[in-house]
Design an enzyme around this catalytic site. Structure first.
Site, PDB file in Angstrom:
ATOM      1  CG  ASP A  62      22.134  23.966   0.036  1.00 37.63           C
ATOM      2  OD1 ASP A  62      22.527  24.856   0.714  1.00 37.63           O
ATOM      3  OD2 ASP A  62      21.543  23.502   0.203  1.00 37.63           O
ATOM      4  CD  GLU A  63      21.160  29.460   2.415  1.00 41.49           C
ATOM      5  OE1 GLU A  63      20.497  29.861   2.711  1.00 41.49           O
ATOM      6  OE2 GLU A  63      21.773  28.459   2.771  1.00 41.49           O
ATOM      7  CG  ASP A  67      18.571  25.820   1.247  1.00 38.04           C
ATOM      8  OD1 ASP A  67      18.508  26.482   2.050  1.00 38.04           O
ATOM      9  OD2 ASP A  67      19.191  24.125   1.143  1.00 38.04           O
TER      10      ASP A  67
HETATM   11  P1  TTP Z   1      21.975  22.877   4.305  1.00 41.31           P
HETATM   12  O1  TTP Z   1      21.000  23.533   3.433  1.00 41.31           O
HETATM   13  O2  TTP Z   1      21.715  23.754   5.518  1.00 41.31           O
HETATM   14  O3  TTP Z   1      21.569  21.341   4.774  1.00 41.31           O
HETATM   15  P2  TTP Z   1      20.828  20.605   3.557  1.00 41.31           P
HETATM   16  O4  TTP Z   1      20.716  21.117   2.606  1.00 41.31           O
HETATM   17  O5  TTP Z   1      21.342  19.187   4.511  1.00 41.31           O
HETATM   18  O6  TTP Z   1      19.380  20.073   4.258  1.00 41.31           O
HETATM   19  P3  TTP Z   1      18.469  21.197   4.061  1.00 41.31           P
HETATM   20  O7  TTP Z   1      17.644  19.985   3.554  1.00 41.31           O
HETATM   21  O8  TTP Z   1      17.436  21.036   5.591  1.00 41.31           O
HETATM   22  O9  TTP Z   1      18.657  22.304   3.574  1.00 41.31           O
HETATM   23  O10 TTP Z   1      23.035  22.728   4.157  1.00 41.31           O
HETATM   24  C1  TTP Z   1      23.672  22.514   2.894  1.00 41.31           C
HETATM   25  C2  TTP Z   1      24.641  22.082   2.840  1.00 41.31           C
HETATM   26  O11 TTP Z   1      26.015  22.417   4.018  1.00 41.31           O
HETATM   27  C3  TTP Z   1      25.102  20.174   3.207  1.00 41.31           C
HETATM   28  O12 TTP Z   1      24.358  19.462   2.788  1.00 41.31           O
HETATM   29  C4  TTP Z   1      26.313  20.030   4.710  1.00 41.31           C
HETATM   30  C5  TTP Z   1      26.713  20.984   4.496  1.00 41.31           C
HETATM   31  N1  TTP Z   1      26.925  21.834   6.094  1.00 41.31           N
HETATM   32  C6  TTP Z   1      27.777  20.985   7.015  1.00 41.31           C
HETATM   33  O13 TTP Z   1      28.814  20.567   6.207  1.00 41.31           O
HETATM   34  N2  TTP Z   1      27.932  21.410   7.764  1.00 41.31           N
HETATM   35  C7  TTP Z   1      26.541  22.297   8.842  1.00 41.31           C
HETATM   36  O14 TTP Z   1      26.443  22.096   9.983  1.00 41.31           O
HETATM   37  C8  TTP Z   1      25.279  22.288   7.577  1.00 41.31           C
HETATM   38  C9  TTP Z   1      24.339  22.682   8.523  1.00 41.31           C
HETATM   39  C10 TTP Z   1      25.139  21.882   6.051  1.00 41.31           C
HETATM   40 MG    MG Z   2      19.716  22.718   1.818  1.00 43.32          MG
END
Ligand code: TTP
Ligand code: MG
Length: 397
Positions: free
Chosen positions: A104-105, A9
């Site tokens: 992103d995962e 991720d």
């Molecule tokens: P995530 O992987 O949940 O969050 P992140 O990559 O920003 O942070 P982390 O380091 O905790 O993984 O989500 C990936 C992308 O999806 C995030 O950058 C933006 C989008 N997203 C939204 O638009 N709204 C949301 O509520 C979430 C959780 C994510």
């Molecule tokens: Mg992320």
């Protein structure tokens, strides 16, 4: 032989893409989601911003209160899609068993792949390649099943690797709070709390019939997860079984024109995705989460499959009216899903106006691809002009 699953991720994905393009943003509290004086929510927050309590899904105005010196950015969805494609291409170079989840995962099954050394060495190699080529950091969880790998990557964040040895799953999970498990939201957490359960270890020890009586079939899944049991395979991306989009409202509301406009916007996004896959749907499902976090879904299935925005919206709108007339409570989240999908061009008996509508939708798709989603607004979504000033409106998980 135990399987070896990676969950990879990217850290603070949207923000990190912005930071990779504008190095002056590095190490600063940064929020992607829009200007704090507009309605809207935080999509992604840098780890520096998270220190102030800023989280994804929080209203931008609240994020501003918590950290006025944070840098607020509108965001640029095509840029994130581009980074996502490059990220998945890097991963695909390491294993054919790759399951992307969102942008992103991804999960990867690397059982039996030892040409890169130990799983940890492989994880570090992948992270290095991502850092060098994309200037992004990734966190990786390594375990014998998906759920443990996912939780391990959460713990590894930011910029780390956590490996859970086969056999050590239960011990690893036991001290963690129950809401670390996927599927445990506020409501389930409250039910578990009423049973005196706050950690995964306590949940694992709870007799299955008790859990089943309180949570039904999802109780069985949680029981297995809490015991480190998850037989789900890493599945290659195939044709989607459903396509959905949902959005959390910046303020809980019963404003019908606003809800209708949001629904139209979500239907257009779902429709565009459906058409890009050459798919058509027979079932439309509306999802509403109320202010008390109770969630309801309402579906309607038709014998005629469609990928037309108008048709999807008209079916969803009927469901919305019905749901709102049955329960007058402030709405916190609204979503739409299409399912019962078929793919490929279809021979239709009644080639009439719905077909013409689809041609029109496809023309709109082409323009939006070139100039952004907000470049064309239907009468109904014009209501949202301020909310959706940019193209940044990804699906929320
Ligand atoms: P995530 O992987 O949940 O969050 P992140 O990559 O920003 O942070 P982390 O380091 O905790 O993984 O989500 C990936 C992308 O999806 C995030 O950058 C933006 C989008 N997203 C939204 O638009 N709204 C949301 O509520 C979430 C959780 C994510
Ligand atoms: Mg992320």
């Amino acid at each position: 032989m135990a399987r070896c699953i990676f969950h990879i991720d990217l850290d603070a994905f949207f923000v990190s893409v912005e930071q990779s393009l504008r190095p002056e943003l590095q190490g600063r509290p940064v929020v992607v989601g829009g200007r704090p004086d507009r309605r809207g929510v935080v999509a992604s927050a840098s780890y520096e911003a998270r220190k102030f309590g800023i989280k994804a899904g929080m209203p931008l105005s609240r994020a501003y209160q918590l950290c006025p010196k944070a840098i607020f950015i509108e965001g640029n969805f095509p840029r994130y899609r581009d980074a996502s494609e490059k990220f998945m291409t890097i991963l695909a170079g390491y294993s054919p068993s790759l399951e992307p989840v969102g942008l992103d995962e991804a999960y990867m099954d690397i059982t039996g792949c030892d040409s890169h050394g130990t799983p940890c060495q492989l994880a570090e190699r992948i992270r290095r390649e991502i850092k060098t080529k994309l200037k992004l950091t990734a966190s990786i969880g390594i375990a014998s099943c998906k759920v443990v790998a996912k939780i391990a990557s959460d713990i590894a964040k930011p910029d780390g690797v956590v490996e859970v040895a086969p056999g050590a799953e239960k011990e690893f999970l036991a001290p963690l709070p129950v809401n670390s498990l996927p599927g445990v939201g506020r409501k389930t957490e409250a039910v578990l709390k009423s049973l005196g359960i706050t950690t995964i270890g306590q949940l694992a020890a709870l007799p299955l019939p008790v859990l089943k009586a309180r949570l039904g079939s999802s109780g069985v899944v949680l029981h297995n997860y809490a015991n480190g049991i998850d037989t789900r395979r890493v599945e290659l991306p195939g044709e989607a079984k459903s396509i959905s989009r949902e959005t959390t409202l910046a303020r809980d509301t019963l404003d019908q024109p606003l809800l209708k406009a949001l629904l139209r916007y979500l239907c257009e996004q779902v429709g565009a995705e459906l058409r890009s896959q050459d798919g058509q749907a027979r079932r439309v499902t509306l999802k509403l989460r109320y202010a008390d976090f109770d969630t309801v879904t309402r579906s309607s299935t038709s014998p005629e499959a469609t990928s037309s925005d108008d048709v999807i919206f008209s079916r969803a709108e009927v469901l919305l009216h019905k749901a709102l007339s049955q329960r007058r409570e402030l709405v916190h989240l609204i979503g739409v899903e299409v399912s019962a999908l078929t793919y490929g061009k279809q021979l239709r008996l009644f080639e009439s106006s719905p077909r013409r509508l689809e041609y029109l939708d496809r023309a709109v798709d082409r323009i939006r691809k070139k100039y952004g989603f907000a470049s064309i607004q239907t009468g109904c979504t014009l209501h949202l002009k301020d909310l959706f000033a940019s193209d940044l409106k990804p699906a929320m998980p």
